[in-house]
Design a protein around this motif. Sequence first.
Motif, mmCIF file in Angstrom:
data_model
loop_
_atom_site.group_PDB
_atom_site.id
_atom_site.type_symbol
_atom_site.label_atom_id
_atom_site.label_comp_id
_atom_site.label_asym_id
_atom_site.label_seq_id
_atom_site.Cartn_x
_atom_site.Cartn_y
_atom_site.Cartn_z
ATOM 1 N N TYR A 121 -13.015 10.597 103.684
ATOM 2 C CA TYR A 121 -12.883 10.437 102.233
ATOM 3 C C TYR A 121 -11.656 9.623 101.821
ATOM 4 O O TYR A 121 -11.430 9.384 100.642
ATOM 5 N N SER A 122 -10.840 9.188 102.788
ATOM 6 C CA SER A 122 -9.691 8.351 102.462
ATOM 7 C C SER A 122 -10.111 6.891 102.373
ATOM 8 O O SER A 122 -11.031 6.440 103.067
ATOM 9 N N LYS A 123 -9.454 6.128 101.521
ATOM 10 C CA LYS A 123 -9.725 4.689 101.434
ATOM 11 C C LYS A 123 -9.121 3.944 102.621
ATOM 12 O O LYS A 123 -9.392 2.767 102.810
ATOM 13 N N HIS A 124 -8.284 4.631 103.408
ATOM 14 C CA HIS A 124 -7.668 4.022 104.587
ATOM 15 C C HIS A 124 -8.482 4.360 105.834
ATOM 16 O O HIS A 124 -8.972 5.487 105.987
ATOM 17 N N ALA A 125 -8.600 3.383 106.724
ATOM 18 C CA ALA A 125 -9.343 3.613 107.962
ATOM 19 C C ALA A 125 -8.659 4.660 108.824
ATOM 20 O O ALA A 125 -9.321 5.464 109.492
ATOM 21 N N LYS A 126 -7.333 4.657 108.811
ATOM 22 C CA LYS A 126 -6.573 5.643 109.562
ATOM 23 C C LYS A 126 -5.535 6.264 108.625
ATOM 24 O O LYS A 126 -4.401 5.782 108.520
ATOM 25 N N PRO A 127 -5.908 7.321 107.921
ATOM 26 C CA PRO A 127 -4.961 7.943 106.978
ATOM 27 C C PRO A 127 -3.719 8.449 107.693
ATOM 28 O O PRO A 127 -3.794 8.995 108.789
ATOM 29 N N LEU A 128 -2.567 8.255 107.051
ATOM 30 C CA LEU A 128 -1.295 8.701 107.600
ATOM 31 C C LEU A 128 -0.649 9.708 106.655
ATOM 32 O O LEU A 128 -0.835 9.634 105.437
ATOM 33 N N PRO A 129 0.125 10.648 107.182
ATOM 34 C CA PRO A 129 0.851 11.569 106.311
ATOM 35 C C PRO A 129 2.053 10.874 105.662
ATOM 36 O O PRO A 129 2.570 9.890 106.199
ATOM 37 N N LEU A 130 2.468 11.389 104.524
ATOM 38 C CA LEU A 130 3.682 10.871 103.882
ATOM 39 C C LEU A 130 4.865 11.012 104.825
ATOM 40 O O LEU A 130 5.717 10.126 104.914
ATOM 41 N N TYR A 131 4.925 12.129 105.537
ATOM 42 C CA TYR A 131 5.897 12.337 106.611
ATOM 43 C C TYR A 131 5.357 13.403 107.542
ATOM 44 O O TYR A 131 4.368 14.079 107.233
ATOM 45 N N THR A 132 5.978 13.545 108.678
ATOM 46 C CA THR A 132 5.514 14.479 109.702
ATOM 47 C C THR A 132 6.448 15.687 109.812
ATOM 48 O O THR A 132 7.545 15.693 109.241
ATOM 49 N N LYS A 133 6.010 16.660 110.578
ATOM 50 C CA LYS A 133 6.863 17.811 110.858
ATOM 51 C C LYS A 133 8.142 17.354 111.559
ATOM 52 O O LYS A 133 9.240 17.856 111.264
#
Length: 212
Positions: A121-133
């Motif tokens: 459902y993301s417009k990006h092919a590979k969705p990324l988090p705003l930041y990681t743990k």
Amino acid sequence: MNNATDSTLQFLGAAGTVTGSRYLIEAGGHRVLVDCGLFQGYKQLRERNWAPFPVAPDSIDAVVLTHAHLDHSGYLPALVRQGFRGTIHCTTGSVALCGLLLPDSGHLLEEEAKYAARKGYSKHAKPLPLYTKEDAERSLRQLHGHDYERDVEVVAGIRARFYPAGHILGAAHVSLDVHGRRLHFSGDLGRQHESLMNPPTPLPACDVLVCE
């Protein structure tokens, strides 16, 4: 806010909405950010987290944090990821809570990105988090805890003092003495009659009051 020292106060969040608290003070060649929150709620608000930060993060000298709730602290890992290297000043209680909330936030953002990729459902092919743990855990190294009602030199010419706010563990309303003028930031204040928390202390006299 303007005076002879050419000081300014900018609202970078929590204006027109009650989320994403971020206030930038520029004085004496220094930049100090009060709170560094995530925008939460409606999609059009959350999308503001992805916009370029209004000033270069590596140009900010210090952050002063009122409390650990994510709408006040949750953008810190992103700010550090983008180059902020200064000290994050807060109470010792906020250090403890940020140690729980920020890594958890990073984990949830990672899981959300994975879910978006799986469901498509993301417009990006590979969705990324705003930041990681990992980003969040790295940002914790820059937190420095202080006791209530003690003067703290944030940068040359700017001192902070934290007062009990009664909202959550470690919450504070904060005074900043900026080259002879006092700014006071309410943060989130607790109630006068609360069974688990002491009530907020009275706000001190100030020249500028920023009240949420």
